[in-house]
Design a protein around this motif. Sequence first.
Motif, mmCIF file in Angstrom:
data_model
loop_
_atom_site.group_PDB
_atom_site.id
_atom_site.type_symbol
_atom_site.label_atom_id
_atom_site.label_comp_id
_atom_site.label_asym_id
_atom_site.label_seq_id
_atom_site.Cartn_x
_atom_site.Cartn_y
_atom_site.Cartn_z
ATOM 1 N N UNK A 64 0.866 -1.178 0.000
ATOM 2 C CA UNK A 64 0.000 0.000 0.000
ATOM 3 C C UNK A 64 0.907 1.234 0.000
ATOM 4 N N UNK A 65 0.676 2.119 -0.988
ATOM 5 C CA UNK A 65 1.487 3.323 -1.120
ATOM 6 C C UNK A 65 0.592 4.548 -0.933
ATOM 7 N N UNK A 66 1.012 5.452 -0.059
ATOM 8 C CA UNK A 66 0.309 6.707 0.161
ATOM 9 C C UNK A 66 1.195 7.853 -0.311
ATOM 10 N N UNK A 78 -4.900 -1.868 7.197
ATOM 11 C CA UNK A 78 -4.064 -2.896 6.573
ATOM 12 C C UNK A 78 -3.923 -4.120 7.475
ATOM 13 N N UNK A 79 -3.609 -3.899 8.744
ATOM 14 C CA UNK A 79 -3.406 -5.032 9.646
ATOM 15 C C UNK A 79 -4.691 -5.815 9.839
ATOM 16 N N UNK A 80 -5.834 -5.128 9.856
ATOM 17 C CA UNK A 80 -7.128 -5.823 9.936
ATOM 18 C C UNK A 80 -7.246 -6.883 8.856
ATOM 19 N N UNK A 90 0.912 -5.692 5.456
ATOM 20 C CA UNK A 90 1.878 -5.048 6.341
ATOM 21 C C UNK A 90 2.873 -4.141 5.630
ATOM 22 N N UNK A 91 2.907 -4.164 4.298
ATOM 23 C CA UNK A 91 3.910 -3.405 3.543
ATOM 24 C C UNK A 91 3.357 -2.026 3.201
ATOM 25 N N UNK A 92 3.763 -1.014 3.972
ATOM 26 C CA UNK A 92 3.297 0.358 3.787
ATOM 27 C C UNK A 92 4.473 1.234 3.366
ATOM 28 N N UNK A 104 -11.109 4.281 1.940
ATOM 29 C CA UNK A 104 -10.786 3.695 0.638
ATOM 30 C C UNK A 104 -9.797 2.550 0.793
ATOM 31 N N UNK A 105 -8.776 2.755 1.619
ATOM 32 C CA UNK A 105 -7.797 1.688 1.850
ATOM 33 C C UNK A 105 -8.474 0.478 2.495
ATOM 34 N N UNK A 106 -9.365 0.723 3.461
ATOM 35 C CA UNK A 106 -10.055 -0.378 4.133
ATOM 36 C C UNK A 106 -10.862 -1.216 3.141
#
Length: 239
Positions: free
Chosen positions: A7-9, A25-27, A31-33, A148-150
């Motif tokens: 996931x890239x912000x 993410x962890x939900x 884990x790769x942020x 959106x990420x969720x």
Amino acid sequence: MALNIRIILIQTWHPGNIGAVARAMKNMGLSDLVLVNPVDFPSDEAYSRAGQATDVLDNARVVSSLAEAISDCVLVVGTSARDRSIRLPAYTAEQCAEEAVTLQQQAPVAIVFGRERMGLHNDDIQQCHAQLNIDANPDYPVLNLSQAVQLVCYEVFKASQRQNQLPQVEEDYPLNEDLNRFYDHLAQTLDEIGFTNTKAPGQALDHLKALYRRARPTAKELRLLRGVLSKAQEAADKS
């Protein structure tokens, strides 16, 4: 086994959103942020909003450009609610998740989220292979960043649960850094054979890049295309 999905912000303004994204993410088992030029990070507020996902923040990488964040990726999907003048293949969240879970078997897959107020810029989108549109009320389709990420991470989680039912990767696809080398070679060749329009030198190249992104050449096909470019350069030198 952990999914090889990143996931890239880009230029996140509010640190609380970074923490909320880490929690989302962890939900869903990611884990790769990677953070591209965040305005305020590390931040106590980010850690406060992360809940039990502080390990995701501890391991988050901060980089200076999107190109750096995606160089080793085999698929890059940009999230956007807006249509662009040069359109990319469009995924729903479910389609994106299935493609991501399939291709992450080969190399990292990146899903890119833009700025809270402005989203992704055109030059960000042009570095992506495809665009992700999240279905929402057409009168107000813009989601909060962490929401959106969720949603996307939830679709990834669901797809990972049926991973053995998804297609296996039968071809090697080029990493983003290989595609960029090809685009540089293409631009050089277009210039050498006199194809480039000096009044708008990048216009044709942008359209050709979009064409190759839609075509999704394999690594073998990309090597073949570079061979064609080299022969075209040789012919131009002889003429």
